[in-house]
Write a protein that holds these residues in place. Structure first.
Motif, PDB file in Angstrom:
ATOM      1  N   PHE A 103     138.490  -3.130  45.920  1.00  8.98           N
ATOM      2  CA  PHE A 103     139.880  -2.945  45.468  1.00  8.98           C
ATOM      3  C   PHE A 103     140.472  -1.505  45.508  1.00  8.98           C
ATOM      4  O   PHE A 103     140.902  -0.529  45.284  1.00  8.98           O
ATOM      5  N   GLY A 104     139.029  -0.926  45.693  1.00  6.41           N
ATOM      6  CA  GLY A 104     139.643   0.552  45.426  1.00  6.41           C
ATOM      7  C   GLY A 104     139.797   1.141  43.726  1.00  6.41           C
ATOM      8  O   GLY A 104     141.020   2.474  44.284  1.00  6.41           O
ATOM      9  N   VAL A 105     139.342   0.896  43.007  1.00  3.11           N
ATOM     10  CA  VAL A 105     139.705   1.426  41.582  1.00  3.11           C
ATOM     11  C   VAL A 105     138.277   1.137  40.807  1.00  3.11           C
ATOM     12  O   VAL A 105     137.212   1.431  41.250  1.00  3.11           O
ATOM     13  N   GLU A 106     137.744   2.551  39.991  1.00  3.02           N
ATOM     14  CA  GLU A 106     137.066   2.206  38.759  1.00  3.02           C
ATOM     15  C   GLU A 106     136.521   1.487  38.185  1.00  3.02           C
ATOM     16  O   GLU A 106     137.599   0.342  38.056  1.00  3.02           O
ATOM     17  N   GLU A 107     135.634   0.822  38.091  1.00  2.00           N
ATOM     18  CA  GLU A 107     134.939  -0.283  37.809  1.00  2.00           C
ATOM     19  C   GLU A 107     135.403  -0.139  35.820  1.00  2.00           C
ATOM     20  O   GLU A 107     135.786  -1.684  35.818  1.00  2.00           O
ATOM     21  N   ALA A 124     144.825  -3.687  43.028  1.00  2.00           N
ATOM     22  CA  ALA A 124     145.034  -2.624  43.281  1.00  2.00           C
ATOM     23  C   ALA A 124     146.098  -1.516  42.829  1.00  2.00           C
ATOM     24  O   ALA A 124     146.062  -1.029  40.860  1.00  2.00           O
ATOM     25  N   ARG A 125     147.373  -2.483  42.824  1.00  2.00           N
ATOM     26  CA  ARG A 125     148.353  -2.146  42.369  1.00  2.00           C
ATOM     27  C   ARG A 125     148.265  -2.008  40.980  1.00  2.00           C
ATOM     28  O   ARG A 125     148.621  -1.082  39.840  1.00  2.00           O
ATOM     29  N   LEU A 126     148.061  -3.427  40.881  1.00  3.10           N
ATOM     30  CA  LEU A 126     148.773  -4.129  38.807  1.00  3.10           C
ATOM     31  C   LEU A 126     147.446  -3.008  38.070  1.00  3.10           C
ATOM     32  O   LEU A 126     147.366  -2.766  36.885  1.00  3.10           O
ATOM     33  N   VAL A 127     146.239  -2.969  39.104  1.00  2.00           N
ATOM     34  CA  VAL A 127     144.508  -2.484  37.450  1.00  2.00           C
ATOM     35  C   VAL A 127     145.332  -1.307  37.550  1.00  2.00           C
ATOM     36  O   VAL A 127     145.426  -0.214  36.407  1.00  2.00           O
ATOM     37  N   ARG A 174     149.175  -9.152  30.491  1.00  2.00           N
ATOM     38  CA  ARG A 174     148.388 -10.258  31.650  1.00  2.00           C
ATOM     39  C   ARG A 174     148.041 -10.639  32.588  1.00  2.00           C
ATOM     40  O   ARG A 174     148.241 -11.679  33.677  1.00  2.00           O
ATOM     41  N   LEU A 175     148.569  -9.422  33.507  1.00  2.00           N
ATOM     42  CA  LEU A 175     148.531  -9.488  34.460  1.00  2.00           C
ATOM     43  C   LEU A 175     147.395 -10.096  35.863  1.00  2.00           C
ATOM     44  O   LEU A 175     148.188 -10.131  36.990  1.00  2.00           O
ATOM     45  N   PHE A 194     152.029   4.945  43.051  1.00  2.00           N
ATOM     46  CA  PHE A 194     150.368   4.016  42.300  1.00  2.00           C
ATOM     47  C   PHE A 194     151.033   3.386  43.445  1.00  2.00           C
ATOM     48  O   PHE A 194     149.178   1.982  44.523  1.00  2.00           O
ATOM     49  N   ARG A 195     152.313   2.224  44.493  1.00  2.00           N
ATOM     50  CA  ARG A 195     152.091   1.723  45.483  1.00  2.00           C
ATOM     51  C   ARG A 195     151.484   2.486  46.790  1.00  2.00           C
ATOM     52  O   ARG A 195     150.283   1.710  48.013  1.00  2.00           O
ATOM     53  N   ARG A 196     151.258   3.423  47.336  1.00  2.00           N
ATOM     54  CA  ARG A 196     150.975   4.494  47.931  1.00  2.00           C
ATOM     55  C   ARG A 196     149.636   4.561  47.973  1.00  2.00           C
ATOM     56  O   ARG A 196     148.639   4.236  48.620  1.00  2.00           O
ATOM     57  N   ALA A 197     149.254   4.446  47.088  1.00  2.00           N
ATOM     58  CA  ALA A 197     147.146   4.612  46.541  1.00  2.00           C
ATOM     59  C   ALA A 197     146.796   3.375  46.873  1.00  2.00           C
ATOM     60  O   ALA A 197     146.026   3.381  47.266  1.00  2.00           O
ATOM     61  N   ALA A 198     147.497   2.095  47.025  1.00  2.00           N
ATOM     62  CA  ALA A 198     146.973   0.815  46.864  1.00  2.00           C
ATOM     63  C   ALA A 198     147.106   0.525  47.665  1.00  2.00           C
ATOM     64  O   ALA A 198     145.970  -0.235  48.541  1.00  2.00           O
ATOM     65  N   SER A 199     147.898   1.050  48.940  1.00  2.00           N
ATOM     66  CA  SER A 199     148.096   0.674  50.653  1.00  2.00           C
ATOM     67  C   SER A 199     146.602   1.174  50.387  1.00  2.00           C
ATOM     68  O   SER A 199     146.392   0.324  51.596  1.00  2.00           O
TER      69      SER A 199
END
Length: 352
Positions: free
Chosen positions: A92-96, A223-226, A239-240, A299-304
């Protein structure tokens, strides 16, 4: 390892059927919704690739030991919750830490523990498309793939086991085959504007191209949600990440071409499916509130960007693992993959 030898006719059938990918990590009873009966629920006549810990691998291997009857079963062993968190964060490209926090917030909110009783279960549910991506990379010669929950709850008590799968009769022309159910939207009081039904997450199947398209959208959405979890607030937006079914339905609400629906809706099983059709506009699917304001466009650009990176990483990771020489079997081995799209290099720990 692959279980068993098959007669030539069975081997031909094995190659024509979708490869089923599934994940099972043995959790304490307090962390899951219900009991499991793997002896019955993994006995589907289809080739299987199982991501599992030692307990689950042994149980599933024993249940599917008759390769002539159930076809081939291969395993990716050594999966536990820490390894899953690492794999998902990378995908997802996010931090643990951010992923864990979002999973805990999704599980621990009052009033929702019956559906998402633990962060561990939330993460296992979230992993489904990621595991399919790993399986697709590991089996580049295959064009058809399916996800089926190892603990297929609707059939865990069925005395005759799991009936033949719907893909034998109903294959999607485009998108993934899914089934809708009015009780899949959880918890209902958070999404009062959503009408109709939500996608069941128990089983999904389709072509490699359909899965690739779906995984790209799914990875970007998670990724966007996180990344935007600091904006979660109130009863309408907590709770998303609970649960994957709602995330999938959000995606379908925006782009119905991602799936085709198995009909009739409203059953947790699959033996009663009678047809497959395009998702109708009359479903009135509504993505979950709240909608993001233009201020959250970063956030959307980072998620993409994360979706591009993680999709490429998933595709290359299993190829690298599968290419390891036989001398590495049974051991953990580091494989470094450089993603062409981004130039990023990822080191992965491969287990066989």
């Amino acid at each position: 390892p692959v279980l068993g030898w098959m007669w030539p006719s069975a081997a031909h059938e094995d190659a024509q059927l979708p490869l089923v990918a599934t994940l099972h990590i043995d959790l304490a009873r307090s962390l899951v919704k219900h009991y499991y009966n793997l002896t019955r629920t993994v006995r589907v006549r289809a080739p299987y690739h199982v991501f599992c810990d030692s307990t689950a691998c042994d149980a599933i291997g024993q249940a599917r030991a008759d390769a002539r009857r159930w076809l081939t079963t291969s395993f990716s062993r050594g999966w536990d919750v820490p390894r899953l968190v690492s794999a998902l964060a990378r995908a997802f490209g996010v931090e643990e830490a951010a992923l864990l926090r979002a999973a805990r917030r999704s599980a621990d909110a009052p009033g929702d523990r019956m559906h998402c009783p633990s962060a561990e279960l939330v993460l296992i549910w979230l992993a489904k498309p990621v595991m399919i991506g790993l399986a697709m990379a590991q089996y580049p010669e295959r064009e058809r793939f399916a996800w089926v929950d190892a603990g297929f709850a609707a059939y865990r008590g069925a005395p005759r086991g799991v009936p033949p799968a719907p893909w034998l009769k109903f294959w999607p022309d485009s998108g993934l085959a899914v089934r809708f159910h009015p009780k899949c939207c959880k918890p209902p009081h958070i999404r009062p504007s959503r009408n109709g039904s939500c996608v069941e997450g128990t089983y999904l199947y389709g072509s490699r191209a359909s899965w690739e398209r779906f995984i790209s959208a799914y990875v970007a959405e998670v990724a966007r949600l996180v990344r935007s979890q600091e904006e979660w607030s109130g009863r309408r937006s907590e709770r998303l990440l609970c649960a994957d079914q709602d995330i999938i339905t959000d995606l379908v609400a925006r782009d119905a071409s991602l799936v085709m629906e198995l009909l009739p809706e409203g059953s947790w099983k699959w033996h009663d499916i009678s047809r497959i059709a395009n998702v109708t506009s009359g479903r009135a699917l509504v993505a979950r509130a709240p909608q993001r304001s233009p201020a959250h466009a970063p956030f959307r650009r980072a998620a993409s960007l994360a979706a591009v990176r993680s999709t490429a990483a998933i595709r290359t990771a299993a190829v690298g693992c599968a290419a390891l020489p036989a001398a590495h079997l049974g051991t953990g081995s580091d494989v470094r993959n450089t993603t062409a799209e981004t130039g990023n290099t990822t080191t992965l720990r491969c287990y066989h």
